[in-house]
Write a protein that holds these residues in place. Structure first.
Motif, PDB file in Angstrom:
ATOM      1  N   SER A 114     -22.506   2.393  70.378  1.00 51.21           N
ATOM      2  CA  SER A 114     -21.681   3.429  71.000  1.00 51.21           C
ATOM      3  C   SER A 114     -20.330   3.593  70.300  1.00 51.21           C
ATOM      4  CB  SER A 114     -21.456   3.096  72.476  1.00 51.21           C
ATOM      5  OG  SER A 114     -20.742   1.885  72.595  1.00 51.21           O
ATOM      6  N   GLY A 115     -20.071   2.760  69.287  1.00 49.36           N
ATOM      7  CA  GLY A 115     -18.825   2.869  68.548  1.00 49.36           C
ATOM      8  C   GLY A 115     -17.733   1.935  69.031  1.00 49.36           C
ATOM      9  N   HIS A 116     -18.008   1.207  70.116  1.00 51.66           N
ATOM     10  CA  HIS A 116     -17.031   0.232  70.596  1.00 51.66           C
ATOM     11  C   HIS A 116     -17.001  -0.974  69.658  1.00 51.66           C
ATOM     12  CE1 HIS A 116     -17.623   1.639  75.038  1.00 51.66           C
ATOM     13  NE2 HIS A 116     -17.125   2.580  74.271  1.00 51.66           N
ATOM     14  N   GLU A 150     -13.269   7.550  64.752  1.00 52.07           N
ATOM     15  CA  GLU A 150     -13.206   8.911  64.231  1.00 52.07           C
ATOM     16  C   GLU A 150     -12.353   9.822  65.101  1.00 52.07           C
ATOM     17  OE1 GLU A 150     -17.069  10.473  63.384  1.00 52.07           O
ATOM     18  OE2 GLU A 150     -17.664   8.650  62.332  1.00 52.07           O
ATOM     19  N   ASN A 151     -12.330   9.576  66.390  1.00 54.07           N
ATOM     20  CA  ASN A 151     -11.590  10.465  67.289  1.00 54.07           C
ATOM     21  C   ASN A 151     -10.280   9.848  67.778  1.00 54.07           C
ATOM     22  OD1 ASN A 151     -12.508   8.501  68.988  1.00 54.07           O
ATOM     23  ND2 ASN A 151     -13.644   9.860  70.336  1.00 54.07           N
ATOM     24  N   ASP A 152      -9.808   8.814  67.100  1.00 52.08           N
ATOM     25  CA  ASP A 152      -8.556   8.131  67.455  1.00 52.08           C
ATOM     26  C   ASP A 152      -8.587   7.514  68.848  1.00 52.08           C
ATOM     27  OD1 ASP A 152      -7.298   8.481  65.016  1.00 52.08           O
ATOM     28  OD2 ASP A 152      -6.436  10.393  65.580  1.00 52.08           O
ATOM     29  N   LYS A 161      -0.596   6.757  66.647  1.00 51.47           N
ATOM     30  CA  LYS A 161      -0.962   7.826  67.575  1.00 51.47           C
ATOM     31  C   LYS A 161      -2.438   7.782  67.955  1.00 51.47           C
ATOM     32  CE  LYS A 161       2.665  11.065  66.140  1.00 51.47           C
ATOM     33  NZ  LYS A 161       3.737  10.236  66.138  1.00 51.47           N
ATOM     34  N   GLN A 162      -2.916   6.559  68.206  1.00 59.02           N
ATOM     35  CA  GLN A 162      -4.285   6.339  68.641  1.00 59.02           C
ATOM     36  C   GLN A 162      -4.281   5.816  70.076  1.00 59.02           C
ATOM     37  OE1 GLN A 162      -5.289   3.495  65.570  1.00 59.02           O
ATOM     38  NE2 GLN A 162      -6.578   5.021  64.542  1.00 59.02           N
ATOM     39  N   GLN A 163      -5.380   6.020  70.753  1.00 59.53           N
ATOM     40  CA  GLN A 163      -5.573   5.487  72.099  1.00 59.53           C
ATOM     41  C   GLN A 163      -6.411   4.222  71.976  1.00 59.53           C
ATOM     42  OE1 GLN A 163      -4.332   6.622  75.040  1.00 59.53           O
ATOM     43  NE2 GLN A 163      -5.248   4.856  76.032  1.00 59.53           N
TER      44      GLN A 163
END
Length: 98
Positions: A11-13, A38-40, A71-73
């Motif tokens: 899942s990308g985690h 990829e989506n920050d 600027k990432q979450q």
């Protein structure tokens, strides 16, 4: 297990597995650049962390600081009870977005 590794789920985690302490943090510190999304929106799953000390907690705090600067979450999920207690004792709930 007395080591730590970073795995990536389907899942990308990112999954941290092992011991997160003063002996293992230097190794994982060098690997932290793979924590890109990829989506920050980076999610770190801590379910497989068997033990952590203050060095591990400091490492997570540094990751959060770096994410903010980039600027990432950054989110932490499945936090083991022992690590939750360290976070609460250090009053880091808000800093780590928990």
């Amino acid at each position: 297990m007395t080591d730590i590794e970073i795995k990536q789920s389907s899942s990308g985690h990112f999954i941290f597995a092992g011991v997160l302490d003063q002996k293992t943090v230097p190794k994982i510190w060098l690997q932290r650049n793979i924590l890109k999304a990829e989506n920050d929106n980076i999610v770190i799953d801590l379910a497989e962390v068997s033990h952590s000390d203050s060095a591990g907690l400091a490492f997570l705090t540094c990751l959060q600081s770096e994410a903010i600067k980039a600027k990432q979450q950054l989110s932490f999920i499945n936090i083991p009870q022992q690590l939750k207690q360290l976070i609460e004792l250090g009053r880091l709930d808000d800093i780590l977005n928990i």
